[in-house]
Design a protein around this motif. Structure first.
Motif, PDB file in Angstrom:
ATOM      1  N   UNK A  46      -7.192 -11.805  10.792  1.00 40.87           N
ATOM      2  CA  UNK A  46      -5.866 -12.076  11.176  1.00 40.87           C
ATOM      3  C   UNK A  46      -5.015 -12.574  10.018  1.00 40.87           C
ATOM      4  N   UNK A  47      -5.292 -13.532   9.387  1.00 40.12           N
ATOM      5  CA  UNK A  47      -4.767 -13.798   8.234  1.00 40.12           C
ATOM      6  C   UNK A  47      -4.480 -12.739   7.249  1.00 40.12           C
ATOM      7  N   UNK A  48      -5.653 -12.208   6.872  1.00 38.73           N
ATOM      8  CA  UNK A  48      -5.797 -11.073   5.729  1.00 38.73           C
ATOM      9  C   UNK A  48      -4.587  -9.960   6.166  1.00 38.73           C
ATOM     10  N   UNK A  49      -4.662  -9.684   7.503  1.00 44.28           N
ATOM     11  CA  UNK A  49      -3.472  -8.428   7.938  1.00 44.28           C
ATOM     12  C   UNK A  49      -2.220  -8.863   7.851  1.00 44.28           C
ATOM     13  N   UNK A  50      -2.007 -10.328   8.084  1.00 43.35           N
ATOM     14  CA  UNK A  50      -0.594 -11.000   8.062  1.00 43.35           C
ATOM     15  C   UNK A  50      -0.173 -11.047   6.590  1.00 43.35           C
ATOM     16  N   UNK A  51      -1.073 -11.532   5.958  1.00 40.28           N
ATOM     17  CA  UNK A  51      -0.952 -11.586   4.364  1.00 40.28           C
ATOM     18  C   UNK A  51      -0.719 -10.434   3.712  1.00 40.28           C
ATOM     19  N   UNK A  52      -1.311  -9.374   4.065  1.00 38.39           N
ATOM     20  CA  UNK A  52      -1.113  -8.127   3.706  1.00 38.39           C
ATOM     21  C   UNK A  52       0.257  -7.488   3.878  1.00 38.39           C
ATOM     22  N   UNK A  53       0.608  -7.632   5.093  1.00 38.16           N
ATOM     23  CA  UNK A  53       2.165  -7.354   5.553  1.00 38.16           C
ATOM     24  C   UNK A  53       3.027  -7.995   4.818  1.00 38.16           C
ATOM     25  N   UNK A  54       3.107  -9.204   4.589  1.00 34.06           N
ATOM     26  CA  UNK A  54       3.927 -10.118   3.896  1.00 34.06           C
ATOM     27  C   UNK A  54       4.121  -9.349   2.476  1.00 34.06           C
ATOM     28  N   UNK A  55       2.891  -9.324   1.840  1.00 33.66           N
ATOM     29  CA  UNK A  55       3.014  -8.591   0.439  1.00 33.66           C
ATOM     30  C   UNK A  55       3.561  -7.369   0.462  1.00 33.66           C
ATOM     31  N   UNK A  56       3.468  -6.549   1.257  1.00 37.09           N
ATOM     32  CA  UNK A  56       3.833  -5.134   1.453  1.00 37.09           C
ATOM     33  C   UNK A  56       5.486  -5.222   1.493  1.00 37.09           C
ATOM     34  N   UNK A  57       5.867  -6.024   2.485  1.00 37.36           N
ATOM     35  CA  UNK A  57       7.351  -6.169   2.555  1.00 37.36           C
ATOM     36  C   UNK A  57       8.061  -6.762   1.417  1.00 37.36           C
ATOM     37  N   UNK A  58       7.391  -7.710   0.795  1.00 36.18           N
ATOM     38  CA  UNK A  58       7.857  -8.306  -0.511  1.00 36.18           C
ATOM     39  C   UNK A  58       8.014  -7.132  -1.651  1.00 36.18           C
ATOM     40  N   UNK A  59       6.864  -6.242  -1.908  1.00 35.48           N
ATOM     41  CA  UNK A  59       6.815  -5.187  -2.745  1.00 35.48           C
ATOM     42  C   UNK A  59       7.942  -4.159  -2.305  1.00 35.48           C
ATOM     43  N   UNK A  60       8.096  -3.902  -1.278  1.00 33.12           N
ATOM     44  CA  UNK A  60       9.101  -2.730  -0.681  1.00 33.12           C
ATOM     45  C   UNK A  60      10.523  -3.214  -1.240  1.00 33.12           C
ATOM     46  N   UNK A  61      10.565  -4.628  -0.526  1.00 26.63           N
ATOM     47  CA  UNK A  61      12.009  -5.118  -0.981  1.00 26.63           C
ATOM     48  C   UNK A  61      12.369  -5.219  -2.463  1.00 26.63           C
ATOM     49  N   UNK A  62      11.388  -5.627  -3.287  1.00 27.57           N
ATOM     50  CA  UNK A  62      11.517  -5.851  -4.779  1.00 27.57           C
ATOM     51  C   UNK A  62      11.709  -4.329  -5.342  1.00 27.57           C
ATOM     52  N   UNK A  63      11.005  -3.126  -4.797  1.00 30.93           N
ATOM     53  CA  UNK A  63      11.245  -1.966  -5.225  1.00 30.93           C
ATOM     54  C   UNK A  63      12.805  -1.344  -5.068  1.00 30.93           C
ATOM     55  N   UNK A  64      13.229  -1.792  -3.806  1.00 31.14           N
ATOM     56  CA  UNK A  64      14.396  -1.469  -3.368  1.00 31.14           C
ATOM     57  C   UNK A  64      15.652  -2.304  -4.027  1.00 31.14           C
ATOM     58  N   UNK A  65      15.500  -3.345  -4.540  1.00 30.33           N
ATOM     59  CA  UNK A  65      16.263  -4.180  -5.444  1.00 30.33           C
ATOM     60  C   UNK A  65      16.322  -3.743  -6.698  1.00 30.33           C
ATOM     61  N   UNK A  66      15.063  -3.446  -7.283  1.00 30.68           N
ATOM     62  CA  UNK A  66      15.233  -2.494  -8.743  1.00 30.68           C
ATOM     63  C   UNK A  66      15.788  -1.348  -8.706  1.00 30.68           C
ATOM     64  N   UNK A  67      15.774  -0.532  -7.670  1.00 29.22           N
ATOM     65  CA  UNK A  67      16.266   0.782  -7.382  1.00 29.22           C
ATOM     66  C   UNK A  67      17.882   0.674  -7.413  1.00 29.22           C
ATOM     67  N   UNK A  68      18.258  -0.204  -6.728  1.00 30.71           N
ATOM     68  CA  UNK A  68      19.689  -0.456  -6.356  1.00 30.71           C
ATOM     69  C   UNK A  68      20.316  -1.120  -7.988  1.00 30.71           C
ATOM     70  N   UNK A  69      19.509  -1.907  -8.516  1.00 33.00           N
ATOM     71  CA  UNK A  69      20.226  -2.367  -9.668  1.00 33.00           C
ATOM     72  C   UNK A  69      19.930  -1.325 -11.077  1.00 33.00           C
ATOM     73  N   UNK A  70      19.130  -0.539 -11.062  1.00 25.92           N
ATOM     74  CA  UNK A  70      19.077   0.593 -11.768  1.00 25.92           C
ATOM     75  C   UNK A  70      20.254   1.516 -11.342  1.00 25.92           C
ATOM     76  N   UNK A  71      20.267   1.940 -10.145  1.00 24.30           N
ATOM     77  CA  UNK A  71      21.624   2.693 -10.104  1.00 24.30           C
ATOM     78  C   UNK A  71      22.805   2.093 -10.466  1.00 24.30           C
TER      79      UNK A  71
END
Length: 86
Positions: A46-71
């Motif tokens: 359960x901890x592994x699934x939860x922490x993996x979800x947190x990491x994926x959400x953070x990575x997606x957020x950072x990708x969107x932020x960098x894409x927006x700043x690049x644009x």
């Protein structure tokens, strides 16, 4: 008998760690690595699934932020310097 009294027999070790050579430090390092690895706690599923979800959400957020700043910076550079077409 206390440790200080036991060490007062002319021994140089007065509580300070003795100086080890290169090859003497290798087993010490390996012992310390094993001691640290024994402290590692494996997460539950359960901890592994939860922490993996947190990491994926953070990575997606950072990708969107960098894409927006690049644009934005690209658009700003195109506005300031022109888009290359004459």
């Amino acid at each position: 008998m206390t440790e200080a009294a036991a060490n007062s027999t002319g021994d140089q070790s007065s509580g300070a760690p003795r100086k080890r050579g290169f090859f003497g430090r290798i087993p010490l390092f390996l012992r310390q690595v094993v001691d640290e690895l024994r402290k590692v706690v494996t997460p539950t599923r359960e901890e592994l699934v939860k922490l993996t979800g947190v990491v994926l959400v953070f990575v997606i957020f950072m990708i969107l932020l960098v894409t927006l700043l690049d644009f934005l910076f690209g658009s700003g550079a195109s506005f300031v310097f022109g888009d290359g077409s004459a």
